[in-house]
Scaffold this active site. Structure first.
Site, PDB file in Angstrom:
ATOM      1  N   LYS A 246       3.401   2.144   1.335  1.00 46.01           N
ATOM      2  CA  LYS A 246       3.403   2.860   2.601  1.00 46.01           C
ATOM      3  C   LYS A 246       3.657   1.903   3.764  1.00 46.01           C
ATOM      4  O   LYS A 246       3.511   0.680   3.645  1.00 46.01           O
ATOM      5  CB  LYS A 246       2.046   3.540   2.816  1.00 46.01           C
ATOM      6  CG  LYS A 246       1.723   4.675   1.864  1.00 46.01           C
ATOM      7  CD  LYS A 246       0.350   5.244   2.192  1.00 46.01           C
ATOM      8  CE  LYS A 246      -0.042   6.372   1.250  1.00 46.01           C
ATOM      9  NZ  LYS A 246       0.749   7.588   1.477  1.00 46.01           N
ATOM     10  N   ARG A 320      -0.454  13.987  -7.448  1.00 47.93           N
ATOM     11  CA  ARG A 320      -0.105  14.986  -8.463  1.00 47.93           C
ATOM     12  C   ARG A 320      -0.194  14.401  -9.883  1.00 47.93           C
ATOM     13  O   ARG A 320      -0.376  15.139 -10.844  1.00 47.93           O
ATOM     14  CB  ARG A 320       1.278  15.564  -8.169  1.00 47.93           C
ATOM     15  CG  ARG A 320       2.402  14.568  -8.234  1.00 47.93           C
ATOM     16  CD  ARG A 320       3.612  15.037  -7.435  1.00 47.93           C
ATOM     17  NE  ARG A 320       3.345  14.998  -6.010  1.00 47.93           N
ATOM     18  CZ  ARG A 320       4.149  15.523  -5.096  1.00 47.93           C
ATOM     19  NH1 ARG A 320       5.272  16.133  -5.448  1.00 47.93           N
ATOM     20  NH2 ARG A 320       3.840  15.450  -3.809  1.00 47.93           N
TER      21      ARG A 320
END
Length: 465
Positions: A246, A320
């Site tokens: 990130k 996920r």
């Protein structure tokens, strides 16, 4: 000790035309407005209740929060400073068409939410409290007791979200859950990395293997029968994005990427008393997503709990991956329904802002129950489509599935579509809480940081079942 009386004022109780102190101060009785007054030596925190004919329990909670926040913001912020204020409540001023028991619960909950304060005292130590409330005779009223317990659970979830990652590793979280929940009668099983490998949790292992702090899996149980609900909470205690790193700005709040896990665990402390004789389960994966030497590489393929394979194209789409394993485990418990709660996609916040979670479900009746529980509790959710026509975005050429859709469109739906493949035919609801789980700046209702979103919704969902 200074006593401050919290008094609600309806919009129709603010006189029109006469320029009194309240009107000069801009106070119209709207929800979120508050001011401090002094009358005959008494200190009064006045809070707007809005329109009497549109009163809701959720609105009363916000009004109580605004009053408590006004007082909390004025107190010394140093953690060792003594709190010399206690709140009392003018309960009659909050009376409306809302059921009195529900109204008292909302006020009790709101005072704890607005009065909440959190401060670190060291790298791994902190002080958390709320402005004291002298409840007096109200302490014996069921609604007040229920609201106080709920408010305390919400603040517990906020503590967990606010803790820096150095103070809340996966092992720390699991240890805290066990020590906190077992006294309430909740069964707590903690699976370590060795057990996860042996039992086929390839997704959780893949995400956690770049970190020095290995993953854990929590399994919580209340009752001995098949669970009515199995709850799943995403617990990434810090998310760097892994090798798909990130930006520095995005990293600042990534201690909060376990807000779903915090909500599930905090809510479970309430369930034995809230729903005696009933059965529930939870599966909570806990990982750090780090770019260490053993980190999963984009393009790696892993085998998940249910035996399917997943190509990991972007390691920052890690939520996920761990939820796939956790949902597969939850389905093995044969619950009536599964509800997962996760800070999963920025897309949900872009679409709905900070007040609503995105809801995706494979079952209309369950979706309606979740939306209704959100409306009653104030943890609101907005349903979005599952979109099975986007199947091509989750299918891989090398494996059964891929974790990255490849296009920037419909990302709430494609994330949910992948998750839906691991629940079988069980009714399932997915709550993407990226927007409402974290308050980036203090406001009229509470301090910056974790909000505890989801605790109230899950508790209300259980109450209403």
């Amino acid at each position: 000790m200074t006593s401050v009386t919290v008094r609600g004022v309806w919009r129709d109780e603010v006189p029109e035309g006469n320029l009194d102190a309240r009107l000069l101060d801009g106070f119209t009785g709207a929800i979120g407005q508050s001011r401090v007054e002094q009358a005959a030596g008494d200190v009064i925190a006045v809070t707007g209740l809005g329109d009497r004919e549109r009163a809701t329990a959720a609105g009363l909670r916000l009004s109580a929060s605004a009053a408590a926040r006004r007082i909390a913001a004025a107190l010394p912020q140093h953690p060792e400073a003594a709190v010399s204020v206690a709140l009392t409540v003018d309960a009659e001023s909050f009376a409306s068409t809302v059921d009195p028991d529900a109204a008292l619960a909302a006020v009790a909950d709101g005072l704890l939410a607005g009065g909440y304060r959190f401060r670190m005292t060291g790298a791994r130590t902190f002080v958390s409290d709320a402005v004291p409330v002298a409840s007096g005779e109200l302490s014996g009223v069921p609604g007040w007791r229920r609201g106080s317990a709920l408010g305390a659970a919400v603040n517990t979830a906020r503590d967990l979200v606010n803790l820096p990652a150095a103070a809340l590793t996966p092992a720390d979280f699991a240890r805290w859950a066990k020590e906190s929940l077992e006294p309430h009668g909740v069964g707590v099983a903690v699976r370590d990395a060795e057990e996860l490998v042996a039992n086929g949790y390839g997704g959780i292992i893949a995400v956690g293997q770049g970190a020095d702090n290995p993953p854990r899996l929590l399994e919580l149980t209340v009752g001995d029968a098949s669970p009515e609900y199995a709850f799943v909470g995403k617990g990434v205690t810090f998310d760097t994005g892994g090798l798909s790193l990130k930006s520095s700005d995005a990293l600042m709040d990534m201690k909060s990427d376990m807000a779903g896990a915090a909500a599930v665990v905090a809510a479970f402390a309430l369930l034995p008393a809230l729903a005696p004789g009933r059965s529930f389960a939870a599966v909570v994966p806990l990982v750090e997503n780090m770019p260490g030497p053993g980190a999963t590489r984009p393009g790696d393929v892993v085998t998940l709990r249910d035996g399917s394979t997943l190509e990991i194209l972007n390691t920052d789409f890690e939520g996920r991956i761990i939820l796939a394993d956790a949902l597969a485990r939850a389905a093995e418990l044969h619950p009536r329904a599964i509800v997962d709660i996760a800070s999963l996609t920025y897309a949900s916040r872009h679409a709905l802002g900070d007040e609503y979670a995105a809801l995706v479900s494979n079952d209309d009746a369950l979706a309606a129950e979740v939306v209704a529980a959100g409306d009653r509790s104030g943890d609101r959710a907005w349903r979005m489509p599952l979109q099975p026509e986007l199947e091509y975005q989750i299918r891989s050429d090398l494996a059964d599935y891929k974790n990255f859709p490849g296009v920037p469109h419909a990302r709430v739906s494609t994330a949910a579509l992948l998750l839906s493949r691991f629940v079988g035919d069980i009714p399932w609801a997915h709550l993407d809480i990226t927007g409402p789980c974290y308050r980036h700046a203090s406001d009229a209702f509470g301090a910056a940081g974790g909000t505890g979103y989801g605790v109230r919704l899950l508790a209300e969902l259980v109450r209403g079942a």
